[in-house]
Design a protein around this motif. Sequence first.
Motif, PDB file in Angstrom:
ATOM      1  N   ALA A  47       1.019  -1.494  -0.039  1.00 34.18           N
ATOM      2  CA  ALA A  47      -0.209  -0.184  -0.148  1.00 34.18           C
ATOM      3  C   ALA A  47       0.739   0.696   0.206  1.00 34.18           C
ATOM      4  CB  ALA A  47      -0.185   0.164   1.279  1.00 34.18           C
ATOM      5  N   ILE A  48       1.698   1.378   0.707  1.00 38.46           N
ATOM      6  CA  ILE A  48       3.252   2.195   0.759  1.00 38.46           C
ATOM      7  C   ILE A  48       3.438   2.785  -0.235  1.00 38.46           C
ATOM      8  CG2 ILE A  48       4.981   2.958   1.613  1.00 38.46           C
ATOM      9  CD1 ILE A  48       4.160   1.918   4.396  1.00 38.46           C
ATOM     10  N   GLU A  49       3.692   1.903  -1.166  1.00 35.64           N
ATOM     11  CA  GLU A  49       4.335   1.131  -2.445  1.00 35.64           C
ATOM     12  C   GLU A  49       3.786   2.251  -3.702  1.00 35.64           C
ATOM     13  OE1 GLU A  49       7.170  -1.302  -6.178  1.00 35.64           O
ATOM     14  OE2 GLU A  49       6.532  -1.641  -4.306  1.00 35.64           O
ATOM     15  N   SER A  50       2.200   1.891  -3.626  1.00 35.93           N
ATOM     16  CA  SER A  50       1.647   2.393  -4.854  1.00 35.93           C
ATOM     17  C   SER A  50       0.827   3.655  -4.333  1.00 35.93           C
ATOM     18  CB  SER A  50       0.149   1.440  -4.307  1.00 35.93           C
ATOM     19  OG  SER A  50      -0.880   1.585  -4.927  1.00 35.93           O
ATOM     20  N   GLY A  51       1.306   4.242  -3.346  1.00 37.39           N
ATOM     21  CA  GLY A  51       0.836   5.498  -2.456  1.00 37.39           C
ATOM     22  C   GLY A  51       1.812   6.644  -3.031  1.00 37.39           C
TER      23      GLY A  51
END
Length: 64
Positions: A47-51
């Motif tokens: 989720a952090i990478e996607s954000g």
Amino acid sequence: MTVSLPLVFVLGVIAWAAIKFLGVRLWVAVVIALFGFWLSRTILAPAIESGTRSGVDVVNGTHE
């Protein structure tokens, strides 16, 4: 002309400026960096990478 800077370089410059000009103590920056390494091994990493990718795309103007 396109200039490409790695995100880690930009974050490194921000961290250096915070230590130099804002008075952030070095140990605080180290703790934050270590927290980032710990967080990258959790379930939140995708989720952090996607954000992060979405934010970079917005800044670059390549979002859809």
